[in-house]
Scaffold this motif. Sequence first.
Motif, PDB file in Angstrom:
ATOM      1  N   PRO A   1       4.433  10.718   4.120  1.00 15.38           N
ATOM      2  CA  PRO A   1       3.403  11.755   4.255  1.00 15.38           C
ATOM      3  C   PRO A   1       4.008  13.148   4.091  1.00 15.38           C
ATOM      4  N   GLY A   2       3.516  13.893   3.129  1.00 17.58           N
ATOM      5  CA  GLY A   2       4.033  15.237   2.889  1.00 17.58           C
ATOM      6  C   GLY A   2       5.370  15.262   2.170  1.00 17.58           C
ATOM      7  N   GLY A   3       5.886  14.083   1.788  1.00 15.66           N
ATOM      8  CA  GLY A   3       7.192  14.018   1.135  1.00 15.66           C
ATOM      9  C   GLY A   3       7.143  14.599  -0.275  1.00 15.66           C
ATOM     10  N   GLN A   4       8.016  15.563  -0.554  1.00 15.49           N
ATOM     11  CA  GLN A   4       7.983  16.253  -1.845  1.00 15.49           C
ATOM     12  C   GLN A   4       8.316  15.321  -3.000  1.00 15.49           C
ATOM     13  N   VAL A   5       9.364  14.546  -2.851  1.00 14.20           N
ATOM     14  CA  VAL A   5       9.810  13.696  -3.952  1.00 14.20           C
ATOM     15  C   VAL A   5       8.968  12.420  -4.026  1.00 14.20           C
ATOM     16  N   SER A   6       8.690  11.791  -2.857  1.00 12.56           N
ATOM     17  CA  SER A   6       7.943  10.534  -2.895  1.00 12.56           C
ATOM     18  C   SER A   6       6.505  10.771  -3.382  1.00 12.56           C
ATOM     19  N   SER A   7       5.896  11.912  -3.031  1.00  8.09           N
ATOM     20  CA  SER A   7       4.544  12.213  -3.526  1.00  8.09           C
ATOM     21  C   SER A   7       4.557  12.392  -5.037  1.00  8.09           C
ATOM     22  N   TRP A   8       5.578  13.053  -5.525  1.00  5.21           N
ATOM     23  CA  TRP A   8       5.717  13.244  -6.973  1.00  5.21           C
ATOM     24  C   TRP A   8       5.855  11.883  -7.666  1.00  5.21           C
ATOM     25  N   VAL A   9       6.677  10.997  -7.105  1.00  9.56           N
ATOM     26  CA  VAL A   9       6.854   9.672  -7.701  1.00  9.56           C
ATOM     27  C   VAL A   9       5.525   8.914  -7.702  1.00  9.56           C
ATOM     28  N   HIS A  10       4.816   8.947  -6.564  1.00 11.75           N
ATOM     29  CA  HIS A  10       3.584   8.167  -6.437  1.00 11.75           C
ATOM     30  C   HIS A  10       2.439   8.746  -7.257  1.00 11.75           C
ATOM     31  N   GLN A  11       2.342  10.092  -7.345  1.00 14.03           N
ATOM     32  CA  GLN A  11       1.153  10.674  -7.961  1.00 14.03           C
ATOM     33  C   GLN A  11       1.356  11.215  -9.373  1.00 14.03           C
TER      34      GLN A  11
ATOM     35  N   LEU B   1      17.578  -0.319 -13.718  1.00 13.87           N
ATOM     36  CA  LEU B   1      17.750  -0.045 -12.289  1.00 13.87           C
ATOM     37  C   LEU B   1      16.390  -0.159 -11.616  1.00 13.87           C
ATOM     38  N   GLU B   2      16.370  -0.661 -10.397  1.00 12.71           N
ATOM     39  CA  GLU B   2      15.100  -0.689  -9.664  1.00 12.71           C
ATOM     40  C   GLU B   2      15.274  -0.071  -8.287  1.00 12.71           C
ATOM     41  N   ILE B   3      14.390   0.883  -7.960  1.00 14.42           N
ATOM     42  CA  ILE B   3      14.369   1.471  -6.619  1.00 14.42           C
ATOM     43  C   ILE B   3      12.983   1.288  -6.027  1.00 14.42           C
ATOM     44  N   HIS B   4      12.887   1.306  -4.688  1.00 10.69           N
ATOM     45  CA  HIS B   4      11.600   1.171  -4.009  1.00 10.69           C
ATOM     46  C   HIS B   4      11.305   2.476  -3.286  1.00 10.69           C
ATOM     47  N   VAL B   5      10.212   3.118  -3.667  1.00 10.26           N
ATOM     48  CA  VAL B   5       9.900   4.442  -3.130  1.00 10.26           C
ATOM     49  C   VAL B   5       8.684   4.361  -2.216  1.00 10.26           C
TER      50      VAL B   5
ATOM     51  N   PRO C   1       0.792  -1.238   0.000  1.00  5.60           N
ATOM     52  CA  PRO C   1       0.000   0.000   0.000  1.00  5.60           C
ATOM     53  C   PRO C   1       0.827   1.292   0.000  1.00  5.60           C
ATOM     54  N   ASP C   2       2.068   1.255   0.477  1.00  5.03           N
ATOM     55  CA  ASP C   2       2.864   2.488   0.594  1.00  5.03           C
ATOM     56  C   ASP C   2       4.052   2.579  -0.355  1.00  5.03           C
ATOM     57  N   ILE C   3       4.433   1.450  -0.954  1.00  4.39           N
ATOM     58  CA  ILE C   3       5.709   1.401  -1.675  1.00  4.39           C
ATOM     59  C   ILE C   3       5.502   0.997  -3.134  1.00  4.39           C
TER      60      ILE C   3
END
Lengths: 329, 120
Positions: A157-167, A149-153, A104-106
């Motif tokens: 909550p409120g994360g600038q980069v992770s929100s951009w990756v997810h949304q 390459l594979e990364i796990h993001v 659900p988060d990654i």
Amino acid sequence: MPRITYEGTAYECGAGETVLDCLTAWGIDIPSSCRSGVCQSCLMRAPGGGVPQAAQAGLKPTLVAQGYFKACSCTPTEDLSVALPDAAGLRLAAEVVSIEPLNPDIVAVRLRPARPLDYRAGQFIRLFRDAQQSRCYSLASVPQLEDVLEIHVRQVPGGQVSSWVHQELRAGDSVQIADSAGQCFYVPGQPEQPLLLLGTGSGLAPLYGIVRDALHQGHRGPVWLYHGSPTPAGFYRAAELRALTQTHPNFRYVPCLSEGDTPAGLRRGTVLEAALADQTDFTSWRVFLCGHPDMVSQGKLQIFLAGAASAEIHADPFLPSVSPAAAPA
Amino acid sequence: MSLYEQIGGDAAVNAAVDIFYRKVLKDARINRFFGGVDMDRQAAKQKAFLTMAFGGPNNYSGLDMRRGHAHLVAQGLDDSHFDAVVENLGATLKELHVPDALIAQVAAIAETTRNDVLGK
């Protein structure tokens, strides 16, 4: 007389002069402290090699493998090309090949860099959202096994980069990344040495890479991976890891549920509790820790007290989610 | 031959640092002074201390010692804790089969830092 090349300029190095003394004498500011080969403040990198052995004495094998050396202890006998650790990383473009939810988060983000990246599973790259914002993410891919390459993001909550990756980020997009770095990876040479890997949350990413790298390189000693999550839904790549236990009898995968009732197939408790319950003496083990900063700092200490040598304990010195400035998660 | 060479130089420091640091962390009298800092940095500090105590190359000044330990003195670091550290140092060297005469010399070097470490 040997010449030292730094940032494109060659400098004459006097007889018996160290790299640190030489560059400092030419007015170049190289960080240093004890100047006796102890503190490692003056760590530099010679990507092309040629560093005398004495300049790498006492460094972790992972640092030696990447050409790191102590500038204060390096009296060159041949021409050297050197860089500061940070400047060794260059930016490059990469194409997003896919984005796949892992739990659900990654999400797993697969990237194809514009030029082949020289890296080891478990190192990290920096992913740029724009010129100002970037985060470090550990590599779950293995160069010998995968061509992307594979990364796990993790969605912070409120994360600038992770929100951009997810949304916002989509397959086919082009992104900027910075070259791989970090000391948390497998080094061959002791195929019988037992390996302990402790990870929580998306800290599984580098460990997933390191485990597969070690097994692919023929590691024969025990390889024990403990993955921790507060919820059953948090475990991911479990099917792949269980499949590896079938093909590699020396590999053990232990998912640990830190909170609530424990369904069949999961261990109750934290990864550290589970590992210390299975083994009390970690003398001669090699250890990798990734994930929650409290688990990493406690784990380093407890496993050290249980006998592991400090030089055999590997963890990347970042604080995921706590320090937004630099966070492989 | 210098004391540092007689003990075994950098290799001896590397052999001693984990043993010493593990003893200190397990010693309830003093382990509170060794927590709170990242383990790698703490181990590097122990290595620098052992190198100095073994008579090896170092650039520590009395002022460095005072500055580096002032926050611990504020937390109550006193002679009893200093003695406990020296005791662990001696036990470490015994475990590595260093002769008593050399251990005494190491203890004497450590002793020269007492007043600076304790801010006296």
